[in-house]
Design a protein around this motif. Structure first.
Motif, mmCIF file in Angstrom:
data_model
loop_
_atom_site.group_PDB
_atom_site.id
_atom_site.type_symbol
_atom_site.label_atom_id
_atom_site.label_comp_id
_atom_site.label_asym_id
_atom_site.label_seq_id
_atom_site.Cartn_x
_atom_site.Cartn_y
_atom_site.Cartn_z
ATOM 1 N N THR A 48 -2.554 5.056 -14.615
ATOM 2 C CA THR A 48 -1.819 4.210 -15.566
ATOM 3 C C THR A 48 -0.315 4.283 -15.311
ATOM 4 O O THR A 48 0.358 3.250 -15.229
ATOM 5 N N LYS A 49 0.211 5.496 -15.183
ATOM 6 C CA LYS A 49 1.646 5.654 -14.958
ATOM 7 C C LYS A 49 2.081 5.033 -13.627
ATOM 8 O O LYS A 49 3.181 4.507 -13.511
ATOM 9 N N ALA A 50 1.210 5.093 -12.619
ATOM 10 C CA ALA A 50 1.536 4.549 -11.294
ATOM 11 C C ALA A 50 1.289 3.051 -11.213
ATOM 12 O O ALA A 50 1.489 2.455 -10.154
ATOM 13 N N GLN A 51 0.849 2.444 -12.304
ATOM 14 C CA GLN A 51 0.511 1.023 -12.327
ATOM 15 C C GLN A 51 -0.506 0.706 -11.240
ATOM 16 O O GLN A 51 -0.376 -0.256 -10.482
ATOM 17 N N SER A 52 -1.520 1.569 -11.190
ATOM 18 C CA SER A 52 -2.585 1.429 -10.203
ATOM 19 C C SER A 52 -3.905 1.615 -10.928
ATOM 20 O O SER A 52 -3.984 1.390 -12.133
ATOM 21 N N ASN A 53 -4.923 2.026 -10.197
ATOM 22 C CA ASN A 53 -6.198 2.318 -10.831
ATOM 23 C C ASN A 53 -6.839 3.524 -10.153
ATOM 24 O O ASN A 53 -6.440 3.931 -9.066
ATOM 25 N N VAL A 54 -7.811 4.103 -10.835
ATOM 26 C CA VAL A 54 -8.471 5.312 -10.356
ATOM 27 C C VAL A 54 -9.114 5.067 -8.994
ATOM 28 O O VAL A 54 -9.088 5.940 -8.119
ATOM 29 N N ARG A 55 -9.658 3.890 -8.790
ATOM 30 C CA ARG A 55 -10.307 3.562 -7.516
ATOM 31 C C ARG A 55 -9.335 3.712 -6.349
ATOM 32 O O ARG A 55 -9.686 4.247 -5.302
ATOM 33 N N MET A 56 -8.090 3.302 -6.528
ATOM 34 C CA MET A 56 -7.097 3.407 -5.458
ATOM 35 C C MET A 56 -6.747 4.875 -5.185
ATOM 36 O O MET A 56 -6.538 5.261 -4.036
ATOM 37 N N LYS A 107 -9.226 13.997 -7.083
ATOM 38 C CA LYS A 107 -8.194 14.755 -7.781
ATOM 39 C C LYS A 107 -7.637 15.883 -6.919
ATOM 40 O O LYS A 107 -6.422 16.085 -6.855
ATOM 41 N N SER A 108 -8.513 16.646 -6.251
ATOM 42 C CA SER A 108 -8.018 17.770 -5.451
ATOM 43 C C SER A 108 -7.166 17.288 -4.279
ATOM 44 O O SER A 108 -6.124 17.876 -3.981
ATOM 45 N N GLY A 109 -7.580 16.223 -3.618
ATOM 46 C CA GLY A 109 -6.778 15.670 -2.528
ATOM 47 C C GLY A 109 -5.435 15.154 -3.018
ATOM 48 O O GLY A 109 -4.413 15.308 -2.342
ATOM 49 N N LEU A 110 -5.429 14.565 -4.204
ATOM 50 C CA LEU A 110 -4.186 14.068 -4.789
ATOM 51 C C LEU A 110 -3.257 15.226 -5.165
ATOM 52 O O LEU A 110 -2.058 15.180 -4.888
ATOM 53 N N PHE A 111 -3.804 16.264 -5.765
ATOM 54 C CA PHE A 111 -2.996 17.431 -6.106
ATOM 55 C C PHE A 111 -2.375 18.034 -4.851
ATOM 56 O O PHE A 111 -1.174 18.324 -4.802
ATOM 57 N N ASP A 112 -3.205 18.223 -3.822
ATOM 58 C CA ASP A 112 -2.720 18.809 -2.572
ATOM 59 C C ASP A 112 -1.635 17.940 -1.938
ATOM 60 O O ASP A 112 -0.628 18.459 -1.431
ATOM 61 N N ALA A 131 0.835 -1.199 0.000
ATOM 62 C CA ALA A 131 0.000 0.000 0.000
ATOM 63 C C ALA A 131 0.871 1.251 0.000
ATOM 64 O O ALA A 131 0.595 2.211 -0.727
ATOM 65 N N GLU A 132 1.931 1.243 0.795
ATOM 66 C CA GLU A 132 2.828 2.395 0.848
ATOM 67 C C GLU A 132 3.545 2.581 -0.496
ATOM 68 O O GLU A 132 3.681 3.704 -0.984
ATOM 69 N N ALA A 133 3.975 1.509 -1.102
ATOM 70 C CA ALA A 133 4.633 1.593 -2.413
ATOM 71 C C ALA A 133 3.663 2.126 -3.458
ATOM 72 O O ALA A 133 4.051 2.939 -4.310
ATOM 73 N N THR A 134 2.417 1.700 -3.394
ATOM 74 C CA THR A 134 1.403 2.184 -4.340
ATOM 75 C C THR A 134 1.180 3.679 -4.140
ATOM 76 O O THR A 134 1.124 4.440 -5.112
ATOM 77 N N ARG A 135 1.045 4.108 -2.890
ATOM 78 C CA ARG A 135 0.883 5.545 -2.603
ATOM 79 C C ARG A 135 2.055 6.351 -3.162
ATOM 80 O O ARG A 135 1.864 7.422 -3.744
ATOM 81 N N GLU A 136 3.263 5.847 -2.968
ATOM 82 C CA GLU A 136 4.451 6.560 -3.469
ATOM 83 C C GLU A 136 4.452 6.637 -4.992
ATOM 84 O O GLU A 136 4.798 7.689 -5.558
ATOM 85 N N ARG A 137 4.082 5.546 -5.654
ATOM 86 C CA ARG A 137 4.021 5.570 -7.123
ATOM 87 C C ARG A 137 2.960 6.557 -7.600
ATOM 88 O O ARG A 137 3.172 7.294 -8.566
ATOM 89 N N ILE A 138 1.817 6.573 -6.905
ATOM 90 C CA ILE A 138 0.741 7.493 -7.276
ATOM 91 C C ILE A 138 1.201 8.939 -7.094
ATOM 92 O O ILE A 138 0.993 9.775 -7.976
ATOM 93 N N LEU A 139 1.849 9.247 -5.974
ATOM 94 C CA LEU A 139 2.329 10.619 -5.744
ATOM 95 C C LEU A 139 3.373 11.029 -6.777
ATOM 96 O O LEU A 139 3.350 12.170 -7.267
ATOM 97 N N ALA A 140 4.280 10.130 -7.107
ATOM 98 C CA ALA A 140 5.303 10.441 -8.108
ATOM 99 C C ALA A 140 4.656 10.702 -9.470
ATOM 100 O O ALA A 140 5.006 11.672 -10.163
ATOM 101 N N ALA A 141 3.712 9.873 -9.848
ATOM 102 C CA ALA A 141 3.016 10.057 -11.123
ATOM 103 C C ALA A 141 2.181 11.334 -11.114
ATOM 104 O O ALA A 141 2.126 12.060 -12.113
ATOM 105 N N ALA A 142 1.558 11.623 -9.976
ATOM 106 C CA ALA A 142 0.746 12.844 -9.855
ATOM 107 C C ALA A 142 1.628 14.088 -9.962
ATOM 108 O O ALA A 142 1.252 15.068 -10.617
ATOM 109 N N THR A 143 2.787 14.054 -9.338
ATOM 110 C CA THR A 143 3.707 15.194 -9.416
ATOM 111 C C THR A 143 4.078 15.468 -10.865
ATOM 112 O O THR A 143 4.017 16.608 -11.333
#
Length: 192
Positions: free
Chosen positions: A35-43, A51-56, A5-17
């Motif tokens: 897609t870039k984070a090798q995850s899904n929108v649900r996660m 989106k706003s929480g992810l951007f922040d 879960a932590e690795a997924t969060r980190e990949r998502i943050l890196a892709a979001a940045t």
């Protein structure tokens, strides 16, 4: 499981940045981030609420990383300006993300202000300055960021804009400008 879960969060943050730095908040797409984070929108929605929480979160993480990578050096503010310049050279996406936040989501910049407040307090403990510690920080950041924020047409006039020698010369210009500003400030302070 927590490690995944932590690795997924980190990949998502890196892709979001990367996504938000390139396209801003309005142009950023959660689907591309997933897609870039090798995850899904649900996660993304599960971890960040949308989106706003992810951007922040991406902005806060980028600014936190910068604060850790480039801690203030009140005894060497000119050298610190050079470090800030170097950081923006290595991680231009952080500056771009911050600029997008100021343009599209200014409310997102309120939370990371703690990062800057701590830096201002560190600078305030340095030698007495006629300008406030916040003014000094703003000026140093402005100088250190100026090369990255210059219009393409203006920077395009340089024949070798990315050469190592030119970058080193620009960095030295930043350091020298801050040194001179601090010297002038101290002379003005001693004349009062």
């Amino acid at each position: 499981m927590a490690r995944d879960a932590e690795a997924t969060r980190e990949r998502i943050l890196a892709a979001a940045t990367d996504e938000f730095a390139a396209h801003g908040y309005a142009g950023g797409r959660v689907e591309r981030i997933a897609t870039k984070a090798q995850s899904n929108v649900r996660m993304i929605y599960a971890y960040y609420g949308g989106k706003s929480g992810l951007f922040d979160a991406a902005l806060a993480e980028a600014l936190r990383r910068m604060a850790e990578d480039v801690p203030p050096r009140p005894d060497d503010l000119a050298g610190w300006a050079g470090d800030v310049f170097d950081h923006h050279q290595r991680f231009p996406e952080i500056l771009r993300l911050s600029m997008w936040a100021q343009l599209e989501r200014p409310e997102a910049t309120a939370e990371p202000s703690e990062v800057y407040r701590n830096k201002a307090l560190a600078v305030a403990t340095a030698a007495a300055q006629p300008l406030s510690a916040v003014d000094v920080l703003v000026f140093i950041y402005a100088i250190a960021q100026a090369w990255q924020l210059s219009p393409q047409g203006l920077t395009g006039l340089d024949e070798n804009p990315g050469s190592g020698h030119d970058i080193a010369a620009r960095r030295q210009s930043v350091v020298t400008a801050v040194e001179r500003m601090l010297q002038a400030q101290s002379m003005n302070g001693s004349n009062e």
